[in-house]
Design an enzyme around this catalytic site. Sequence first.
Site, PDB file in Angstrom:
ATOM      1  N   ARG B  48       1.062  -1.461  -0.030  1.00  0.00           N
ATOM      2  CA  ARG B  48      -0.102  -0.204   0.194  1.00  0.00           C
ATOM      3  C   ARG B  48       1.120   1.157   0.457  1.00  0.00           C
ATOM      4  NH1 ARG B  48      -3.020   0.579   4.826  1.00  0.00           N
ATOM      5  NH2 ARG B  48      -1.757  -1.115   5.835  1.00  0.00           N
ATOM      6  N   GLY B 136      18.213 -14.846  12.291  1.00  0.00           N
ATOM      7  CA  GLY B 136      18.750 -13.144  12.629  1.00  0.00           C
ATOM      8  C   GLY B 136      19.499 -12.551  12.293  1.00  0.00           C
ATOM      9  N   ILE B 138      22.577 -13.466  13.797  1.00  0.00           N
ATOM     10  CA  ILE B 138      23.814 -13.901  14.428  1.00  0.00           C
ATOM     11  C   ILE B 138      25.066 -14.613  13.170  1.00  0.00           C
ATOM     12  CG2 ILE B 138      24.528 -15.725  15.494  1.00  0.00           C
ATOM     13  CD1 ILE B 138      21.526 -16.633  17.582  1.00  0.00           C
ATOM     14  N   ASP B 203       8.775 -23.283  11.577  1.00  0.00           N
ATOM     15  CA  ASP B 203      10.084 -22.163  11.497  1.00  0.00           C
ATOM     16  C   ASP B 203      10.967 -22.581  11.406  1.00  0.00           C
ATOM     17  OD1 ASP B 203      10.481 -19.481  11.345  1.00  0.00           O
ATOM     18  OD2 ASP B 203      11.481 -20.726  13.772  1.00  0.00           O
ATOM     19  N   LYS B 207      14.660 -24.360   8.904  1.00  0.00           N
ATOM     20  CA  LYS B 207      15.710 -23.001   9.269  1.00  0.00           C
ATOM     21  C   LYS B 207      17.026 -24.311   9.370  1.00  0.00           C
ATOM     22  CE  LYS B 207      13.959 -19.126  11.470  1.00  0.00           C
ATOM     23  NZ  LYS B 207      13.413 -18.523  13.071  1.00  0.00           N
TER      24      LYS B 207
END
Lengths: 431, 431
Positions: B48, B136, B138, B203, B207
């Site tokens: 948007r 993230g 690391i 999740d 990984k």
Amino acid sequence: MRTRPLNVALLGCGVVGSEVARIMTTNAEDLEQRIGAPIRLAGIAVRRLNKQRDLPVDASLFTTDAHELVARGDIDVVVEVIGGIEPARSLLLKAMENGASVVTANKALLAEDGATLHAAAEKHGVDLYFEASVAGAIPLLRPLRESLAGDKVHRVLGIVNGTTNYILTRMDETGAGFEEALEEATALGYAEADPTADIEGFDAAAKAAILAGLAFHTRVTAADVHREGITEVTAADVASAKDMGCVVKLLAICERDGDAVSARVHPAMIPRTHPLASVREAFNAVFVESEAAGQLMFYGRGAGGAPTASAVLGDLVAVCRNKLQNAKGPGESAYAQLRVKPMGEIVTRYHISLDVADKPGVLAQVANVFAEHGVSIQVVRQEGRGEDAQLVIVTHTAPDAALAATVNELRRQDVVREVTSTMRVEGESGA
Amino acid sequence: MRTRPLNVALLGCGVVGSEVARIMTTNAEDLEQRIGAPIRLAGIAVRRLNKQRDLPVDASLFTTDAHELVARGDIDVVVEVIGGIEPARSLLLKAMENGASVVTANKALLAEDGATLHAAAEKHGVDLYFEASVAGAIPLLRPLRESLAGDKVHRVLGIVNGTTNYILTRMDETGAGFEEALEEATALGYAEADPTADIEGFDAAAKAAILAGLAFHTRVTAADVHREGITEVTAADVASAKDMGCVVKLLAICERDGDAVSARVHPAMIPRTHPLASVREAFNAVFVESEAAGQLMFYGRGAGGAPTASAVLGDLVAVCRNKLQNAKGPGESAYAQLRVKPMGEIVTRYHISLDVADKPGVLAQVANVFAEHGVSIQVVRQEGRGEDAQLVIVTHTAPDAALAATVNELRRQDVVREVTSTMRVEGESGA
């Protein structure tokens, strides 16, 4: 992609060098896959040819003429694991002049004269990689140089010397004194016959210089690093730390404060809840605080043949890949050239224990000394009475020079029998 | 060195994307120094246009046409932080076709169809970097891909989901049940409104697939990963773990065993002395065991805008440096193509609690069930008497299929009232 193998010259075949040669030989197929071309050991420079070596390499590779080896002209990468300033520096400069990239584990050389090596790498368009120079096997320099390249590092707090961490762990866990713990470390092979470089903090200071340079994009040499070893740490200091919920560690601390940086190595108390507190025995760990990433920690073996060889091989794969592409990895990043602060300007906190006379007004007199130096007291605790009266004082943060002057002045007070322990406190969020 | 700036297109401007845009703008000078050329935001694709955004970037950069943006022809690097499979995959493939390198945080896409992306990067001679997709901030993928490139990884043991680690930490520290801890995590923003992807282990499984692929040079997809979430973990399980000196963690475990590999995600008990045991709340950490380096651990924040942006920026600097040199970083390394073992073949240990009838011969009958499945018992402990009689059994290692069959058989025994808890035990040197 070219098919001729990449030629690797190995300088030094001691504990680390022989592991490098062994892994290069036994993992040759994997290495070829990961690099994209075969690599071969083209020569190994040693001090004595006739030493017994249990290595799967051709005896004809050994030479005592390292200078001839690095100047041969067909060498793509020189791996240096001899250590010390000379002849390592001359050899690496000659290697780069002859177009070879360099992988080195030589912290002393990098901390003393990294600028010369980096300039030579830049001039000759070759790589200079040195992951193994700090914290052995722990991938640490590559993350600092590359992974955090888009971030801003505020602070690096590291346990980067396994010998001293072993000694301090034993003192903490068994109540042993320094000498006793050192003897044990020596017996177990964790301390060298002459342990000076470790216990006086020289080894950690070289690593602090390298870390500060990478973290802050500023040239920092070993001479810029304030250095105190652990020989003065007593069983009483360790016990005091325990009382405070802390543990004593030899820390390498690199900090950025506005447009200045600092690097120092000294024993310090850190809270037992800090991730570094549980790093025991000969393990190393480095704690990094950066603007975007926040807190990071890297943990592993900081020394030993195989762990150090792992770091050397990782670098070797990277520089070989670069060679094949006529590319270069990141060179020296010293664009920021921030001012390096002397120890006196660095803001720290002190934990101080005093034997004091048991008479009225002692606390007022002692507190006055702190006030005169502009040092604010966070906690004061009186222990014992009469002959055994002890004051334990923890300060708020203040410039180290003011704290040191306070301690000197305390020593001159008639009511102070002895300053029994002084140690900095680190790793607290309030610090 | 060319002087025109490198053009970066940003796909997505949510929590991570806006941090990337902010850091690119505020740290522009540092980034230019580190890259060797300026970089500029050439466009930001959003859903948007009229959303309120507090960002220091020109409003004209925003577009809703992501496909047009990646195909513009002047884009050097595309940063993708929209997540999900489509349209992310199509956008990244089109970007690479148009000569752009890619930096992505998209774990789901990499775990489902990394092979397609890697093949496109290879075909078009561009980079595909994805440090931010696992753990993230690391720095973890770069060390695995590069620092350990000369080593052999045996095992990766990771806490890679912050939501579940927060929940399990609260269960351990307060004795709370799963539901209660989840509510707290939701209230504090550690769990999303729909927490399924986290608490069911999806999740973490994505990984695990990425980590296994990098560690073992073998293609592993999310479908290859055995997955169990933490919804069945009870306060009683956590208490049992405590009794054993253990803590319950949701682990992503990637192992190499000869010429086969495995990847799995499930709750497990690990000893409190293991370095992963002290990783609390929403922190992530990954423990790596390799042949030469030994044990390594990487610790930090696994999620959040700024931490994830730090990883994205590190990759951005690397791919920009490569672009300037017409070089490429390491591509997919899947040369080993080892067999991926199903869960039943993986060797594990079980901790089992049983409510049993209090009559003679119970232990013999139970022990017989284990023996029939070839599972050896390490410890058996009887607790309580009469109605409260409990057997706690810890096995030696055995194939998971044999252990699972044992538990099923136990459920059918008349003397077993209930199997109250079954959990794998990991991270022990004897395991």
